[in-house]
Write a protein that holds these residues in place. Structure first.
Motif, mmCIF file in Angstrom:
data_model
loop_
_atom_site.group_PDB
_atom_site.id
_atom_site.type_symbol
_atom_site.label_atom_id
_atom_site.label_comp_id
_atom_site.label_asym_id
_atom_site.label_seq_id
_atom_site.Cartn_x
_atom_site.Cartn_y
_atom_site.Cartn_z
ATOM 1 N N PRO A 1 0.765 5.938 8.889
ATOM 2 C CA PRO A 1 -0.005 5.820 7.653
ATOM 3 C C PRO A 1 -1.283 5.012 7.869
ATOM 4 C CG PRO A 1 2.317 5.364 7.259
ATOM 5 C CD PRO A 1 2.129 5.398 8.746
ATOM 6 N N GLU A 2 -2.328 5.370 7.131
ATOM 7 C CA GLU A 2 -3.597 4.645 7.209
ATOM 8 C C GLU A 2 -3.578 3.464 6.242
ATOM 9 O OE1 GLU A 2 -4.756 9.156 7.542
ATOM 10 O OE2 GLU A 2 -3.540 7.973 6.168
ATOM 11 N N CYS A 3 -2.523 2.682 6.323
ATOM 12 C CA CYS A 3 -2.336 1.563 5.410
ATOM 13 C C CYS A 3 -1.188 0.711 5.939
ATOM 14 C CB CYS A 3 -2.003 2.077 4.002
ATOM 15 S SG CYS A 3 -0.442 2.983 3.906
ATOM 16 N N PRO B 1 5.596 2.784 2.022
ATOM 17 C CA PRO B 1 6.097 4.087 2.447
ATOM 18 C C PRO B 1 7.542 4.062 2.943
ATOM 19 C CG PRO B 1 3.826 3.844 3.162
ATOM 20 C CD PRO B 1 4.245 2.522 2.582
ATOM 21 N N LEU C 1 -2.360 11.401 2.805
ATOM 22 C CA LEU C 1 -1.316 11.112 3.785
ATOM 23 C C LEU C 1 -0.058 11.915 3.470
ATOM 24 C CD1 LEU C 1 -0.097 9.326 6.118
ATOM 25 C CD2 LEU C 1 0.761 7.866 4.273
ATOM 26 N N TRP C 2 0.403 11.819 2.244
ATOM 27 C CA TRP C 2 1.650 12.486 1.872
ATOM 28 C C TRP C 2 1.497 14.000 1.936
ATOM 29 C CZ3 TRP C 2 5.739 9.490 1.929
ATOM 30 C CH2 TRP C 2 5.552 8.114 1.739
ATOM 31 N N ILE D 1 2.622 -0.426 5.928
ATOM 32 C CA ILE D 1 3.647 0.626 5.867
ATOM 33 C C ILE D 1 4.907 0.266 5.088
ATOM 34 C CG2 ILE D 1 2.819 1.545 8.055
ATOM 35 C CD1 ILE D 1 5.371 0.467 9.368
ATOM 36 N N ASN E 1 0.847 -1.193 0.000
ATOM 37 C CA ASN E 1 0.000 0.000 0.000
ATOM 38 C C ASN E 1 0.878 1.237 0.000
ATOM 39 O OD1 ASN E 1 -2.237 -1.432 2.515
ATOM 40 N ND2 ASN E 1 -2.310 -1.659 0.300
ATOM 41 N N ARG E 2 0.666 2.131 -0.948
ATOM 42 C CA ARG E 2 1.473 3.356 -0.995
ATOM 43 C C ARG E 2 0.967 4.420 -0.043
ATOM 44 N NH1 ARG E 2 0.606 6.734 -6.502
ATOM 45 N NH2 ARG E 2 1.826 8.212 -5.296
ATOM 46 N N GLY E 3 -0.268 4.316 0.404
ATOM 47 C CA GLY E 3 -0.867 5.344 1.242
ATOM 48 C C GLY E 3 -1.653 6.340 0.409
ATOM 49 N N SER F 1 -7.921 11.136 10.647
ATOM 50 C CA SER F 1 -7.355 10.705 9.367
ATOM 51 C C SER F 1 -6.684 11.886 8.678
ATOM 52 C CB SER F 1 -8.432 10.117 8.462
ATOM 53 O OG SER F 1 -9.303 11.132 7.972
ATOM 54 N N ALA G 1 -8.604 8.940 2.908
ATOM 55 C CA ALA G 1 -7.985 7.900 3.733
ATOM 56 C C ALA G 1 -9.037 7.296 4.651
ATOM 57 C CB ALA G 1 -6.838 8.486 4.562
#
Length: 619
Positions: free
Chosen positions: A594-596, A601, A152-153, A598, A146-148, A431, A436
């Motif tokens: 991150p909401e994913c 990332p 998030l970024w 990791i 997962n890139r997120g 979030s 997200a």
């Protein structure tokens, strides 16, 4: 030297006699003690393996350290030393067959960390899996890629006051780190992924290559319910809300890790030395930067046991600390960097006061939800029958096809809480943005033992692993010993925030709603275990306290912040605040969790760090 280290030393001598790779099994073998960069991938000794191949062996740092070692050594004029614990994944089938990744916890390939008793989990202690092997945790994790969310970024760019961490700026590192490949069975993946948003990097990524009886039901339910359960073709396009096919770091039916993707192609470079079976015991102050009183660190101390006299090695340019969310703060504290009073209480001479070191530890709390199902096709039969298991393993070894080509889960969902959730009366949305999620669900075609409930002796099951990906609970990593060979104290403080308690109960209710829809009619039978009688929110929360676990997404113990901010541990370029000579590159620097999952990332920040370093030194 400890028995464990001695056994591994003898094993390494055998390995080195069979491979031309430049491997150093002891600090005594260092031909030089000065390098341009020293990459610290971990702080622990290596375990001798029970299963291994005697050909094509390799050793190196963890996830971020592997990226940096590979990228910096691309320049033949740059000398790099990687100091790392952890053995090779070559020939260890459990590290290569994706389905077997769940078997690597609490083994010789795991650091075998445990938490302090967790108040939110009825004072139970939990195991924390961290890779003790080539490629670090990218070799022992459950492979989800997962890139997120774009949000998030962009939130990281705002938190750090650095546009270089924005989604737009980080896009090239997403593309540089991975590439989409065909699943193992080469089925048509139309509407299961979006090839145009993927890159051409070394890590191979694919959707599941062994369809299960859950996949169609999950997607049909999403399309039928809509609303909070929308179907999203490819979460990695940046909108991280919805139900989708899971993408994993798998290529050709095998795990694609930092070791296989970055280090195997780099291993024969003459400017890269790899020192294994060795602790980094201390970062040594070597002076004050340009006489300004800013401490400068250019030297590390290394040893193989607490009885050994440490050996010093110098980094002419930088020490790159990639020891992870647990190892990084431990080494900083041992070196006199951290909360002033905590250091003095242990008799450590304080050098640099950074109160955030080891603080703000966060992880995703999780709960496995089990249902009995009307099926004879789940993987439960393989776990109960050694003959069937061996046959399926043999099938994978010969063809790289079948059940073992995937981690146990082909579909996942990231869901937002209801807009009118009562918890918002007390808490703001944690979030990073509307793109997200707050909750995650992974659908698994069998009984996946993520908690304390044992595998049932009979029956067929499905598991939905639910997690809170925006936790507000925060804990710490600290030390109560000055011995670098002792494990630190680790407290993720699971489920201590009322927000997390509310969210995990909502996740259970969402799963129940999801599985009560018509695509599951005749397939799903009863909930398994104590969940069957957990009919109220309070009862559901007690179920989580009794059986809850985590997803091993630890983050935040050396947070990144604006250069002039009084909080944080590193600045926007990942340089240790208030010091010269140390840069930190691992999940400890995440300014928010991150909401994913990791691992992607981590690869992305490591790729950016490599460019930051090259730019600074004109490499």
């Amino acid at each position: 030297m400890s028995t464990r280290a001695r056994n591994f030393f003898l094993f390494t001598l055998l390995v080195n006699s069979l491979t031309s790779a430049k491997i150093l099994s002891s600090p005594a073998e260092l031909v030089q003690t000065e390098y341009d960069f020293i990459v610290i991938g971990g702080v622990g000794n290596t375990a001798i393996l029970l299963r291994f191949s005697l050909t094509d062996l390799a050793w190196i740092a963890g996830t971020a350290g592997s990226v940096l070692s590979a990228r910096l050594s691309e320049n033949p004029d740059v000398k790099v030393l990687a100091v790392e614990a952890g053995a090779s994944n070559e020939g260890i089938v459990e590290t290569m067959a994706p389905f077997l990744g769940v078997s690597l916890s609490n083994t010789l390939l795991d650091w075998n960390y445990t938490t302090v008793p967790q108040e939110g989990y009825n004072n139970r202690t939990l195991s924390l899996t961290r890779g003790y092997v080539l490629g670090g945790s990218s070799t022992v994790n459950l492979l989800t890629w997962n890139r997120g969310a774009d949000d998030l970024w962009d939130s990281w760019a705002r938190i750090t006051d650095e546009p270089g961490w924005s989604r737009e700026a980080m896009e090239k590192y997403w593309l540089k780190s991975s590439r989409l490949v065909s699943p193992a069975d080469r089925h048509d993946t139309t509407n299961q992924e979006e090839p145009s948003i993927h890159g051409n990097g070394p890590v191979q990524v694919s959707v599941g290559g062994f369809p299960t009886e859950l996949d169609g039901r999950v997607l049909d339910t999403s399309k039928m319910l809509g609303g909070r359960f929308p179907y999203t073709v490819d979460l990695n396009a940046g909108h991280f809300v919805g139900v989708s096919y899971m993408q994993s770091s798998v290529g050709g039916g095998q795990r694609s890790s930092a070791a296989t993707a970055y280090l195997n192609p780099s291993q024969e470079r003459g400017n890269l030395d790899i020192l294994i079976n060795t602790h980094v015991t201390k970062l040594v102050q070597t002076g004050s930067w340009r006489g300004w009183g800013k401490p400068e660190f250019r030297v590390i101390q290394v040893a193989q046991s607490s009885e050994d006299a440490p050996i010093q090695v110098t980094a002419r340019k930088e020490i790159l600390l990639c020891a992870g969310v647990i190892g990084t703060p431990q080494l900083l504290l041992l070196s006199g960097i951290g909360p002033w009073q905590d250091l003095k209480s242990l008799g450590i001479s304080p050098i640099l006061a950074l109160s955030d070191v080891g603080q703000h530890l966060t992880d995703h709390p999780a709960i496995p939800i089990y249902y009995a199902v009307n099926s004879n096709s789940t993987f439960d039969r393989y776990l109960r029958n050694d003959t069937l298991f061996a046959e399926e393993l043999g099938h994978w070894e010969q063809t790289h096809q079948g059940l073992f080509v995937d981690s146990p889960g082909n579909t996942q969902a990231f869901i937002r809480l209801p807009n009118n959730a009562s918890i918002y009366e007390s808490f703001e949305d944690p979030s990073s943005g509307p793109g997200a999620g707050h909750l995650e669900m992974i659908f698994i075609d069998g009984f996946a033992q993520f908690g304390s409930l044992p595998q049932p002796e009979t029956g067929n099951f499905l598991t939905v692993l639910a997690g809170v990906v925006t936790p507000l609970s925060e804990g710490y990593v600290t030390i109560n010993s000055t011995n670098p060979f002792d494990h630190p104290l680790i407290d993720p403080a699971f489920l201590t925030s009322p927000f997390d308690q509310y969210a995990i109960v909502q996740a259970i209710k969402d799963i129940q709603e999801f599985l009560a829809s018509s695509p599951w009619n005749g397939f799903v039978l009863d909930a398994y275990g104590d969940l069957l009688n957990a009919t109220t929110d309070d009862a559901k929360l007690e179920y989580v306290r009794a059986y809850g676990s985590n997803i091993n997404h630890l983050a935040g113990t050396a947070r990144m912040s604006p250069r002039t901010a009084k909080w944080g541990v590193v600045d926007q370029e990942l340089l240790l605040k208030g010091a010269e000579g140390i840069r930190i590159i691992d999940a400890s620097v995440f300014p928010s969790i991150p909401e994913c999952h990791i691992q992607a990332p981590v690869y992305m920040i490591a790729e950016r760090a490599a460019d930051l370093i090259k730019d600074r030194y004109h490499l």
